[in-house]
Design a protein around this motif. Structure first.
Motif, PDB file in Angstrom:
ATOM      1  N   LYS A   1     -47.605  38.274 -67.137  1.00  0.00           N
ATOM      2  CA  LYS A   1     -46.825  37.165 -67.160  1.00  0.00           C
ATOM      3  C   LYS A   1     -45.507  37.702 -67.556  1.00  0.00           C
ATOM      4  O   LYS A   1     -45.355  38.455 -68.374  1.00  0.00           O
ATOM      5  N   ASP A   2     -44.549  37.085 -67.041  1.00  0.00           N
ATOM      6  CA  ASP A   2     -43.057  37.406 -67.508  1.00  0.00           C
ATOM      7  C   ASP A   2     -42.676  36.732 -68.693  1.00  0.00           C
ATOM      8  O   ASP A   2     -43.000  35.474 -69.197  1.00  0.00           O
ATOM      9  N   ASP A   3     -42.177  37.641 -69.887  1.00  0.00           N
ATOM     10  CA  ASP A   3     -42.027  37.111 -71.073  1.00  0.00           C
ATOM     11  C   ASP A   3     -40.792  36.055 -71.415  1.00  0.00           C
ATOM     12  O   ASP A   3     -40.779  35.164 -71.962  1.00  0.00           O
ATOM     13  N   ILE A   4     -40.033  36.157 -70.245  1.00  0.00           N
ATOM     14  CA  ILE A   4     -38.735  35.474 -70.133  1.00  0.00           C
ATOM     15  C   ILE A   4     -39.152  34.050 -69.685  1.00  0.00           C
ATOM     16  O   ILE A   4     -38.812  32.954 -69.883  1.00  0.00           O
ATOM     17  N   ASN A   5     -39.803  34.193 -68.437  1.00  0.00           N
ATOM     18  CA  ASN A   5     -40.204  32.913 -67.694  1.00  0.00           C
ATOM     19  C   ASN A   5     -41.534  32.498 -67.724  1.00  0.00           C
ATOM     20  O   ASN A   5     -42.542  33.557 -67.307  1.00  0.00           O
ATOM     21  N   ASN A   6     -42.203  31.523 -68.594  1.00  0.00           N
ATOM     22  CA  ASN A   6     -43.543  31.313 -68.978  1.00  0.00           C
ATOM     23  C   ASN A   6     -44.115  30.439 -67.977  1.00  0.00           C
ATOM     24  O   ASN A   6     -45.236  29.842 -68.102  1.00  0.00           O
ATOM     25  N   ASP A   7     -43.764  30.414 -66.748  1.00  0.00           N
ATOM     26  CA  ASP A   7     -44.263  29.505 -65.485  1.00  0.00           C
ATOM     27  C   ASP A   7     -45.568  30.146 -65.126  1.00  0.00           C
ATOM     28  O   ASP A   7     -45.533  31.298 -64.543  1.00  0.00           O
ATOM     29  N   ALA A   8     -46.729  29.448 -65.316  1.00  0.00           N
ATOM     30  CA  ALA A   8     -48.007  29.939 -65.009  1.00  0.00           C
ATOM     31  C   ALA A   8     -48.105  30.162 -63.594  1.00  0.00           C
ATOM     32  O   ALA A   8     -48.919  31.174 -62.955  1.00  0.00           O
ATOM     33  N   GLU A   9     -47.415  29.447 -62.657  1.00  0.00           N
ATOM     34  CA  GLU A   9     -47.526  29.873 -61.244  1.00  0.00           C
ATOM     35  C   GLU A   9     -47.060  31.096 -61.017  1.00  0.00           C
ATOM     36  O   GLU A   9     -47.411  31.795 -59.734  1.00  0.00           O
ATOM     37  N   LEU A  10     -46.381  31.718 -61.639  1.00  0.00           N
ATOM     38  CA  LEU A  10     -45.622  33.061 -61.438  1.00  0.00           C
ATOM     39  C   LEU A  10     -46.731  34.118 -62.194  1.00  0.00           C
ATOM     40  O   LEU A  10     -46.037  35.434 -62.001  1.00  0.00           O
ATOM     41  N   TRP A  11     -47.603  33.910 -62.735  1.00  0.00           N
ATOM     42  CA  TRP A  11     -48.302  34.879 -63.475  1.00  0.00           C
ATOM     43  C   TRP A  11     -49.190  35.816 -62.392  1.00  0.00           C
ATOM     44  O   TRP A  11     -49.352  35.289 -60.985  1.00  0.00           O
TER      45      TRP A  11
ATOM     46  N   ALA B   1     -62.336  21.667 -68.757  1.00  0.00           N
ATOM     47  CA  ALA B   1     -61.887  22.939 -68.276  1.00  0.00           C
ATOM     48  C   ALA B   1     -61.055  22.348 -66.892  1.00  0.00           C
ATOM     49  O   ALA B   1     -59.953  23.305 -66.325  1.00  0.00           O
ATOM     50  N   VAL B   2     -61.696  21.955 -65.901  1.00  0.00           N
ATOM     51  CA  VAL B   2     -61.238  21.639 -64.714  1.00  0.00           C
ATOM     52  C   VAL B   2     -59.807  21.192 -64.884  1.00  0.00           C
ATOM     53  O   VAL B   2     -58.801  21.158 -64.020  1.00  0.00           O
ATOM     54  N   THR B   3     -59.739  19.986 -65.776  1.00  0.00           N
ATOM     55  CA  THR B   3     -58.352  19.464 -66.056  1.00  0.00           C
ATOM     56  C   THR B   3     -57.331  20.295 -66.427  1.00  0.00           C
ATOM     57  O   THR B   3     -56.356  20.249 -66.156  1.00  0.00           O
ATOM     58  N   ASP B   4     -57.994  21.145 -67.443  1.00  0.00           N
ATOM     59  CA  ASP B   4     -56.862  22.175 -68.264  1.00  0.00           C
ATOM     60  C   ASP B   4     -56.585  23.021 -66.953  1.00  0.00           C
ATOM     61  O   ASP B   4     -55.117  23.614 -67.109  1.00  0.00           O
ATOM     62  N   TYR B   5     -57.462  23.385 -66.016  1.00  0.00           N
ATOM     63  CA  TYR B   5     -56.873  24.223 -65.004  1.00  0.00           C
ATOM     64  C   TYR B   5     -56.652  23.524 -63.727  1.00  0.00           C
ATOM     65  O   TYR B   5     -57.086  24.048 -62.570  1.00  0.00           O
ATOM     66  N   ALA B   6     -56.115  22.424 -63.556  1.00  0.00           N
ATOM     67  CA  ALA B   6     -55.995  21.599 -62.610  1.00  0.00           C
ATOM     68  C   ALA B   6     -54.989  22.536 -61.825  1.00  0.00           C
ATOM     69  O   ALA B   6     -53.962  22.853 -62.196  1.00  0.00           O
ATOM     70  N   ASP B   7     -55.227  23.149 -60.750  1.00  0.00           N
ATOM     71  CA  ASP B   7     -54.644  24.123 -59.866  1.00  0.00           C
ATOM     72  C   ASP B   7     -53.114  24.157 -59.838  1.00  0.00           C
ATOM     73  O   ASP B   7     -52.511  23.197 -59.297  1.00  0.00           O
ATOM     74  N   PRO B   8     -52.772  25.079 -60.486  1.00  0.00           N
ATOM     75  CA  PRO B   8     -51.037  25.049 -60.751  1.00  0.00           C
ATOM     76  C   PRO B   8     -50.584  25.781 -59.622  1.00  0.00           C
ATOM     77  O   PRO B   8     -49.395  26.297 -59.661  1.00  0.00           O
ATOM     78  N   GLN B   9     -51.146  25.971 -58.530  1.00  0.00           N
ATOM     79  CA  GLN B   9     -50.847  26.685 -57.172  1.00  0.00           C
ATOM     80  C   GLN B   9     -50.281  28.005 -57.298  1.00  0.00           C
ATOM     81  O   GLN B   9     -48.928  28.268 -57.354  1.00  0.00           O
ATOM     82  N   PHE B  10     -51.004  28.927 -57.892  1.00  0.00           N
ATOM     83  CA  PHE B  10     -50.784  30.135 -58.297  1.00  0.00           C
ATOM     84  C   PHE B  10     -50.215  30.938 -57.166  1.00  0.00           C
ATOM     85  O   PHE B  10     -50.814  30.613 -55.950  1.00  0.00           O
TER      86      PHE B  10
END
Length: 202
Positions: free
Chosen positions: A77-87, A20-29
């Motif tokens: 989330k933006d349907d065009i830009n799937n960048d998780a940092e922008l969620w 879980a922690v690896t999957d959610y390695a802080d993407p700097q939201f």
């Protein structure tokens, strides 16, 4: 044998946490609200999914008299830009307060009411994850959760520091939401009428 089984269970749990922690390695939201949700999901090994509704309890601080709210929202989330940092995490909070200006109104059973507002995380608050909610459409959260909150007030509208306070209200509301059946998806729009007009050249 018991020791081996316990060891295997602990190892399984440890692997789950690591994954879980690896999957959610802080993407700097960039969104402060989403950082709060991310931290709570990591604690509970819950995957963040834009298609789900999440709830957690918020206490304003760690004091005994701290006010408590229930936060309910979803990830956008933006349907065009799937960048998780922008969620972003868009949510409402729901709470219960007594309708009086004296502490005696709380101690001796003053009337109470429920409120709801768009939620914004605050510094120093304490959160506790309360699970996902099977509500399919975020546009109905305000109405559905608001109705459940009002039903709790209607059942007991006498505030009590001991038996009917804001913390108990938030916990009861979270349980009611967990018991809700999934909402049906919105009906598809009717097809556009077929245009029988014929435009001849000239």
């Amino acid at each position: 044998m018991l020791v081996l089984r316990t060891g295997l269970l602990y190892l399984s749990y440890l692997i789950t946490v690591i994954l879980a922690v690896t999957d959610y390695a802080d993407p700097q939201f960039q969104d402060a609200n989403l950082k709060v949700l991310w931290a709570e999901c990591v604690k509970r090994c819950v995957r963040m999914d834009p298609d789900r509704i999440y709830s957690f309890r918020q206490r304003d601080d760690t004091s005994f008299t701290s006010h408590t709210r229930l936060v309910v929202g979803h990830i956008w989330k933006d349907d065009i830009n799937n960048d998780a940092e922008l969620w972003t995490f868009q949510a409402y909070w729901f709470d219960m307060v007594f309708e009086g200006d004296r502490w005696t109104d709380a101690i001796y059973g003053g009337k109470c009411k429920t409120r709801q507002r768009p939620w914004q995380c605050q510094e120093g608050a304490v959160y506790k994850f309360k699970g996902t909610v099977d509500i399919l459409r975020f546009d109905t959260v305000s109405d559905v959760v608001g109705d459940e909150a009002q039903a709790l007030i209607d059942a007991n509208n006498c505030y009590s520091l001991v038996t009917n306070n804001c913390k108990q209200f938030a916990s009861k509301l979270a349980k009611r939401l967990q018991a809700l059946p999934p909402q049906a998806a919105p009906p598809a729009p009717p097809p556009a009428p077929f245009d029988m007009t014929v435009n001849f050249p000239g």
